[in-house]
Motif scaffolding. Sequence first.
Motif, PDB file in Angstrom:
ATOM      1  N   VAL A   1       0.830  -1.207   0.000  1.00  0.00           N
ATOM      2  CA  VAL A   1       0.000   0.000   0.000  1.00  0.00           C
ATOM      3  C   VAL A   1       0.869   1.263   0.000  1.00  0.00           C
ATOM      4  N   CYS A   2       0.463   2.242  -0.762  1.00  0.00           N
ATOM      5  CA  CYS A   2       1.181   3.523  -0.788  1.00  0.00           C
ATOM      6  C   CYS A   2       1.025   4.224   0.564  1.00  0.00           C
ATOM      7  N   PRO A   3       2.148   4.595   1.226  1.00  0.00           N
ATOM      8  CA  PRO A   3       2.058   5.248   2.544  1.00  0.00           C
ATOM      9  C   PRO A   3       1.534   6.684   2.458  1.00  0.00           C
ATOM     10  N   PHE A   4       1.452   7.230   1.235  1.00  0.00           N
ATOM     11  CA  PHE A   4       1.015   8.618   1.087  1.00  0.00           C
ATOM     12  C   PHE A   4      -0.478   8.727   0.819  1.00  0.00           C
ATOM     13  N   CYS A   5      -1.000   7.844  -0.048  1.00  0.00           N
ATOM     14  CA  CYS A   5      -2.419   7.972  -0.405  1.00  0.00           C
ATOM     15  C   CYS A   5      -3.219   6.683  -0.197  1.00  0.00           C
ATOM     16  N   ASN A   6      -2.549   5.644   0.317  1.00  0.00           N
ATOM     17  CA  ASN A   6      -3.207   4.363   0.606  1.00  0.00           C
ATOM     18  C   ASN A   6      -3.715   3.591  -0.609  1.00  0.00           C
TER      19      ASN A   6
ATOM     20  N   LYS B   1       6.839   2.876  -6.649  1.00  0.00           N
ATOM     21  CA  LYS B   1       6.222   4.108  -7.103  1.00  0.00           C
ATOM     22  C   LYS B   1       4.717   3.927  -7.131  1.00  0.00           C
ATOM     23  N   CYS B   2       4.023   4.937  -6.629  1.00  0.00           N
ATOM     24  CA  CYS B   2       2.575   4.867  -6.618  1.00  0.00           C
ATOM     25  C   CYS B   2       2.036   5.450  -7.927  1.00  0.00           C
ATOM     26  N   PRO B   3       1.193   4.679  -8.626  1.00  0.00           N
ATOM     27  CA  PRO B   3       0.679   5.161  -9.912  1.00  0.00           C
ATOM     28  C   PRO B   3      -0.346   6.285  -9.741  1.00  0.00           C
ATOM     29  N   LYS B   4      -0.877   6.403  -8.539  1.00  0.00           N
ATOM     30  CA  LYS B   4      -1.928   7.408  -8.344  1.00  0.00           C
ATOM     31  C   LYS B   4      -1.360   8.775  -7.973  1.00  0.00           C
ATOM     32  N   CYS B   5      -0.480   8.798  -6.920  1.00  0.00           N
ATOM     33  CA  CYS B   5       0.036  10.091  -6.461  1.00  0.00           C
ATOM     34  C   CYS B   5       1.481  10.329  -6.889  1.00  0.00           C
ATOM     35  N   ASN B   6       2.055   9.313  -7.578  1.00  0.00           N
ATOM     36  CA  ASN B   6       3.425   9.413  -8.083  1.00  0.00           C
ATOM     37  C   ASN B   6       4.510   9.483  -7.014  1.00  0.00           C
TER      38      ASN B   6
HETATM   39 ZN   LIG Z   1       0.097   7.140  -3.592  1.00  0.00          ZN
END
Ligand SMILES: [Zn+2]
Length: 146
Positions: A2-7, A30-35
Amino acid sequence: MVCPFCNTEDTAVIDSRKNSEGTSVRRRRKCPKCNSRFTTYEKTEIELIVEKRSGNLEEFQIEKLESGIESAFGGQDITEKQLKTLVENIYKEIKEKGKKVKSKFIGEKVLQHLKEMNEVAYLRYASVYKEFSDVSDFEKEVAEFN
Ligand SMILES: [Zn+2]
């Protein structure tokens, strides 16, 4: 992971690197949603490997050691605290031996401790652990106390 920034649930691995011993892996994600980019580490949690009589290897489980000793006492003559302390002491002694030990070594260690503590528990553990081939072996052990 899970992305720690945007979940967001699915993040992509963009780089993987082993450490020099090969015991852990560091991944850049790398998170595809928030980069956002972040790092994760993967490593094994096995602290101690047990070599069985058969030659098979398995992860050491302290719960197994504890339940073996507990049933040797048959729920008597030992408090929860004494049991925990005993298990911890035995575990420390086993670990001094290295990262891999034979199951026989663990059994001998337990017997050493039980012999000093409680005759009945010692004999119970011995009867299970030493896999007595016949009754006379067991009688020999009993005779040691008389
Ligand atoms: Zn994210």
